[in-house]
Design an enzyme around this catalytic site. Structure first.
Site, PDB file in Angstrom:
ATOM      1  NE  ARG A   1     -21.008   7.990   8.576  1.00 51.65           N
ATOM      2  CZ  ARG A   1     -22.241   8.661   9.122  1.00 51.65           C
ATOM      3  NH1 ARG A   1     -22.233   9.798   9.396  1.00 51.65           N
ATOM      4  NH2 ARG A   1     -23.024   7.859  10.015  1.00 51.65           N
TER       5      ARG A   1
ATOM      6  CG  ASP B   1      -1.450  29.148  24.105  1.00 47.68           C
ATOM      7  OD1 ASP B   1      -2.075  29.311  23.488  1.00 47.68           O
ATOM      8  OD2 ASP B   1      -0.601  30.378  24.442  1.00 47.68           O
TER       9      ASP B   1
ATOM     10  CE  LYS C   1      -6.437  25.094  20.522  1.00 45.78           C
ATOM     11  NZ  LYS C   1      -7.385  26.163  19.954  1.00 45.78           N
TER      12      LYS C   1
ATOM     13  CG  HIS D   1      -2.190  27.218  19.040  1.00 49.37           C
ATOM     14  ND1 HIS D   1      -1.959  28.010  20.304  1.00 49.37           N
ATOM     15  CD2 HIS D   1      -3.362  27.388  19.031  1.00 49.37           C
ATOM     16  CE1 HIS D   1      -3.209  28.391  20.840  1.00 49.37           C
ATOM     17  NE2 HIS D   1      -4.102  27.871  19.958  1.00 49.37           N
TER      18      HIS D   1
END
Length: 310
Positions: A243, A177, A159, A138
């Protein structure tokens, strides 16, 4: 995905010397291609008749030096009912004994003007792509600056909307999808859309849109290598995210591992720009330009300098 001889003929542009619709509908079950060498001498131990048989200049030259009787014997042994087809490269002349054996065993004979090695490579690439085992995941697969980026995340996180924004920024949609992925080899992963979803994008509140129709052929791509995975997740206070960019998380699909980044979704963040930057940064690292490494070197130099001043 099943592949027939007719599909191979159309894809690689082969000429059909002998074979009707029934013979061309025969299924190819393996991507391995055989170039019979020892078989020409009559040695058929470990012979794999279920493979496509490809003859080039060397095989053809050896055949032509045989007597008609020996040539007929070798070709009748080599061509079996389970053989999908026999292919002759370089537009070399087809021996009558080959046509006779093909008619007897019900096998198509194909011909190409392409040199043998190149023809073998083209057929192998096509058959590997079609016959490789697929895994459905997916997500949204985008081509960003020529690099395949798989965008994943929980349902409703945005998304498809991010994919649409990337299309508007000049990148290309591969699949939305459902993404069908397969390994081309031990280190290369490819992805493509399900046929029913090709070029389509689902946007909540809008519905299904045809990206090809709205944005043109330059906005879509039929398949792409998958080189980077990005997982979108809701930002939570206290949750630790990378980070510095020195994380080494990986995603394994079809036995191939690719790097994966986790990016927090937060109000006000332009996710398409962030993903675009992530793709460019990954490509820069592949080319030897590592901003994290540069920062760490500068930090080390600064610490060393400060220690020297004490």
């Amino acid at each position: 995905m099943s592949v027939t001889v007719k599909m191979l003929v159309d894809k690689v542009k082969l000429d059909v010397i002998y074979g009707d619709d029934d013979l061309l509908s025969k299924e190819i079950t393996t991507s391995d291609i055989s170039r019979p060498g020892l078989e020409m001498t009559g040695y058929f131990d470990y012979y794999s008749p279920e493979r496509l048989q490809l003859l080039g200049m060397k095989e053809w030259s050896y055949l032509t030096k045989m007597t008609s009787h020996n040539r007929r014997h070798v070709l009748r042994e080599m061509i079996k009912p389970e053989t999908p087809a026999i292919i002759v490269a370089r537009n070399l002349a087809i021996p009558e004994e080959m046509i006779s054996a093909a008619k007897e065993k019900g096998i198509a004979i194909l011909q190409s003007h392409v040199p043998t090695s190149r023809l073998s490579g083209e057929m192998s690439w096509y058959l590997d792509s079609c016959l490789a085992e697929r895994t459905s995941v997916h997500g949204v697969l985008m081509d960003i600056y020529g690099m395949g980026v798989l965008i994943q995340g929980d349902s409703g996180i945005g998304k498809s909307e991010t994919g649409l924004e990337l299309v508007k920024r000049g990148h290309r949609l591969v699949a939305d999808d459902r993404v069908d992925v397969f390994a081309k080899d031990e280190e290369t992963l490819w992805g493509e859309p399900a046929e029913i979803l090709r070029h389509l994008l689902e946007i909540r509140g809008v519905g299904i849109i045809d990206v090809m129709s709205l944005y043109g052929a330059s906005a879509v791509k039929d398949s792409s290598q998958v080189q980077l995975a990005i997982y979108l997740e809701n930002y939570e206070s206290g949750k630790v995210f990378d980070r510095l960019g020195n994380g080494n998380e990986e995603l394994e699909l079809s036995g191939v591992k690719i790097p994966r980044l986790r990016i927090p979704v937060q109000t006000g963040r332009n996710m398409s720009v962030v993903i675009e930057a992530a793709a460019m940064n990954y490509r820069a690292k592949q080319m030897g330009f590592d901003a994290t490494k540069t920062f760490e070197e500068r930090l080390t130099q600064l610490i060393t300098k400060n220690e020297g001043n004490q």
